[in-house]
Design a protein around this motif. Sequence first.
Motif, short mmCIF file in Angstrom:
data_model
loop_
_atom_site.label_atom_id
_atom_site.label_comp_id
_atom_site.label_asym_id
_atom_site.label_seq_id
_atom_site.Cartn_x
_atom_site.Cartn_y
_atom_site.Cartn_z
N TRP A 140 -65.52 42.63 89.48
CA TRP A 140 -65.78 43.69 90.44
C TRP A 140 -66.40 44.91 89.76
O TRP A 140 -67.27 45.56 90.34
N PHE A 141 -65.96 45.21 88.56
CA PHE A 141 -66.54 46.34 87.81
C PHE A 141 -68.01 46.07 87.53
O PHE A 141 -68.88 46.91 87.78
N LEU A 142 -68.32 44.87 87.04
CA LEU A 142 -69.72 44.52 86.73
C LEU A 142 -70.56 44.43 88.00
O LEU A 142 -71.73 44.83 88.00
N LEU A 143 -69.99 43.90 89.06
CA LEU A 143 -70.71 43.83 90.34
C LEU A 143 -71.06 45.24 90.83
O LEU A 143 -72.16 45.48 91.32
N GLY A 144 -70.13 46.17 90.64
CA GLY A 144 -70.40 47.57 91.00
C GLY A 144 -71.53 48.15 90.19
O GLY A 144 -72.38 48.88 90.71
N LEU A 145 -71.58 47.83 88.89
CA LEU A 145 -72.67 48.31 88.04
C LEU A 145 -74.01 47.75 88.49
O LEU A 145 -75.04 48.41 88.39
N PHE A 146 -74.01 46.53 88.98
CA PHE A 146 -75.25 45.88 89.40
C PHE A 146 -75.71 46.38 90.78
O PHE A 146 -76.89 46.63 90.99
N VAL A 147 -74.78 46.56 91.71
CA VAL A 147 -75.13 46.90 93.09
C VAL A 147 -75.42 48.40 93.28
O VAL A 147 -76.28 48.77 94.08
N THR A 148 -74.74 49.26 92.54
CA THR A 148 -74.87 50.70 92.73
C THR A 148 -76.30 51.23 92.65
O THR A 148 -76.69 52.05 93.49
#
Length: 137
Positions: free
Chosen positions: A51-59
């Motif tokens: 979820w942390f990495l997904l946030g970095l990608f989507v933001t």
Amino acid sequence: MHEYVSAFLGGTLLGVAVVGYLYINGKIAGISGLIGQLFNGTGLFQRPATWFLLGLFVTPFIYGLFITPKIEISASPITMIIAGVLVGFGTRLGSGCTSGHGICGMSRLSKRSIVATSLFMFSGFVTVYIMRHLLGN
């Protein structure tokens, strides 16, 4: 938005995210460590690292809906690939990445991270100097 304000807000949000991840999960939020966590343990979407990495990608895509960033990349694709491989090699050699050492490690006053980050920065300065002044790129 003035560039200093956006830099301040970005740094503040990054600090809050890193401290929050450490507080909640008890782990450092260095990118190479987070990627390593993806391949350990339970299901992929049950891992906080996912979820942390997904946030970095989507933001950045969400940010792009409101503000159009001006990004110019003048390097050739082969230069970008070589740079990526060298960064990956350096991450393994340094036992961590710039986010792990530079943000998380230095904030904990880790001597190892301070040395590693100093070497990352020095290497970057030398590389930019060579590429811009000696090779003319």
